[in-house]
Design a protein around this motif. Structure first.
Motif, short mmCIF file in Angstrom:
data_model
loop_
_atom_site.label_atom_id
_atom_site.label_comp_id
_atom_site.label_asym_id
_atom_site.label_seq_id
_atom_site.Cartn_x
_atom_site.Cartn_y
_atom_site.Cartn_z
N GLN A 1 -56.82 9.60 -26.94
CA GLN A 1 -55.67 9.50 -26.07
C GLN A 1 -55.41 8.03 -25.76
O GLN A 1 -56.33 7.24 -25.53
N VAL A 2 -54.14 7.66 -25.76
CA VAL A 2 -53.72 6.30 -25.45
C VAL A 2 -52.74 6.36 -24.29
O VAL A 2 -51.83 7.19 -24.28
N GLN A 3 -52.95 5.51 -23.32
CA GLN A 3 -52.00 5.39 -22.23
C GLN A 3 -51.33 4.04 -22.28
O GLN A 3 -52.00 3.01 -22.49
N LEU A 4 -50.02 4.03 -22.10
CA LEU A 4 -49.24 2.81 -22.18
C LEU A 4 -48.49 2.60 -20.88
O LEU A 4 -47.86 3.53 -20.37
N VAL A 5 -48.56 1.39 -20.35
CA VAL A 5 -47.90 1.08 -19.08
C VAL A 5 -47.05 -0.17 -19.27
O VAL A 5 -47.58 -1.26 -19.54
N GLU A 6 -45.74 -0.01 -19.10
CA GLU A 6 -44.82 -1.13 -19.24
C GLU A 6 -44.60 -1.82 -17.89
O GLU A 6 -44.71 -1.20 -16.83
N SER A 7 -44.27 -3.10 -17.96
CA SER A 7 -43.92 -3.86 -16.76
C SER A 7 -43.02 -5.02 -17.18
O SER A 7 -42.88 -5.31 -18.37
N GLY A 8 -42.42 -5.66 -16.18
CA GLY A 8 -41.64 -6.85 -16.46
C GLY A 8 -40.13 -6.65 -16.43
O GLY A 8 -39.37 -7.62 -16.57
N GLY A 9 -39.68 -5.42 -16.26
CA GLY A 9 -38.26 -5.19 -16.19
C GLY A 9 -37.67 -5.72 -14.89
O GLY A 9 -38.38 -6.13 -13.99
N GLY A 10 -36.34 -5.71 -14.82
CA GLY A 10 -35.70 -6.18 -13.61
C GLY A 10 -34.23 -6.44 -13.83
O GLY A 10 -33.65 -6.02 -14.85
N LEU A 11 -33.63 -7.13 -12.87
CA LEU A 11 -32.21 -7.48 -12.92
C LEU A 11 -32.08 -8.95 -13.29
O LEU A 11 -32.73 -9.81 -12.70
N VAL A 12 -31.23 -9.22 -14.28
CA VAL A 12 -31.04 -10.60 -14.74
C VAL A 12 -29.58 -10.79 -15.10
O VAL A 12 -28.90 -9.84 -15.48
N GLN A 13 -29.11 -12.01 -14.97
CA GLN A 13 -27.73 -12.31 -15.34
C GLN A 13 -27.61 -12.47 -16.86
O GLN A 13 -28.58 -12.82 -17.54
N ALA A 14 -26.43 -12.22 -17.35
CA ALA A 14 -26.17 -12.42 -18.78
C ALA A 14 -26.53 -13.85 -19.18
O ALA A 14 -26.25 -14.79 -18.44
N GLY A 15 -27.19 -13.96 -20.32
CA GLY A 15 -27.66 -15.25 -20.79
C GLY A 15 -29.07 -15.57 -20.38
O GLY A 15 -29.67 -16.53 -20.89
N GLY A 16 -29.63 -14.78 -19.47
CA GLY A 16 -30.98 -15.01 -18.99
C GLY A 16 -32.03 -14.40 -19.89
O GLY A 16 -31.74 -13.87 -20.97
N SER A 17 -33.27 -14.47 -19.42
CA SER A 17 -34.42 -14.02 -20.20
C SER A 17 -35.35 -13.15 -19.36
O SER A 17 -35.40 -13.29 -18.14
N LEU A 18 -36.06 -12.28 -20.04
CA LEU A 18 -37.13 -11.49 -19.43
C LEU A 18 -38.22 -11.31 -20.47
O LEU A 18 -37.96 -11.35 -21.68
N ARG A 19 -39.45 -11.09 -19.97
CA ARG A 19 -40.54 -10.72 -20.86
C ARG A 19 -41.14 -9.42 -20.38
O ARG A 19 -41.65 -9.33 -19.27
N LEU A 20 -41.07 -8.43 -21.24
CA LEU A 20 -41.69 -7.15 -20.95
C LEU A 20 -43.11 -7.13 -21.49
O LEU A 20 -43.40 -7.73 -22.52
N SER A 21 -43.97 -6.44 -20.77
CA SER A 21 -45.36 -6.27 -21.19
C SER A 21 -45.67 -4.79 -21.29
O SER A 21 -45.12 -3.98 -20.54
N CYS A 22 -46.56 -4.46 -22.18
CA CYS A 22 -47.03 -3.08 -22.33
C CYS A 22 -48.54 -3.13 -22.51
O CYS A 22 -49.03 -3.64 -23.53
#
Length: 124
Positions: A1-22
């Motif tokens: 069994q594998v469990q995956l947990v994402e994080s790093g989402g949010g609200l950002v303006q167009a042209g911006g950046s985000l980094r998601l983690s799993c």
């Protein structure tokens, strides 16, 4: 069994950046190919990016090619999705997934385990 947990989402303006983690559980993370998918409101879930178990091969949807980068850190059991030059059409719930079979990386049916998702909202 594998469990995956994402994080790093949010609200950002167009042209911006985000980094998601799993972050993945399980000692065999290094043997899994990993992928990111997304689902916008009223739309089907779609492939975004994938990375092979070794990290040596990466794959991207045409809509994100050149803006998003998938990577992984074996010793942290984590896969990342760096998203640059974000657009309002990137707004979606982003899911990471684990693929054991080694093929079908661009299809939902190719994945065996899924995370719960993280919301990304890009304002114009």
């Amino acid at each position: 069994q594998v469990q995956l947990v994402e994080s790093g989402g949010g609200l950002v303006q167009a042209g911006g950046s985000l980094r998601l983690s799993c972050e993945a559980s399980g000692r065999t993370f290094s043997t899994y190919n990993m992928g990111w998918f997304r689902q916008a409101p009223g739309k089907e879930r779609e492939f975004v990016a994938a990375i092979s178990w070794s990290g040596g091969s990466t794959y991207y949807a045409d809509s994100v090619k050149g803006r998003f980068t998938i990577s992984r850190e074996k010793f942290k059991n984590t896969v990342y999705l760096r998203m640059n030059i974000l657009k309002p059409e990137d707004t979606a719930v982003y899911y990471c997934a684990a693929n054991l079979q080694g093929y079908g990386l661009a299809q939902e049916s190719g994945y065996d385990y899924w995370g719960q998702g993280t919301q990304v909202t890009v304002s114009s």
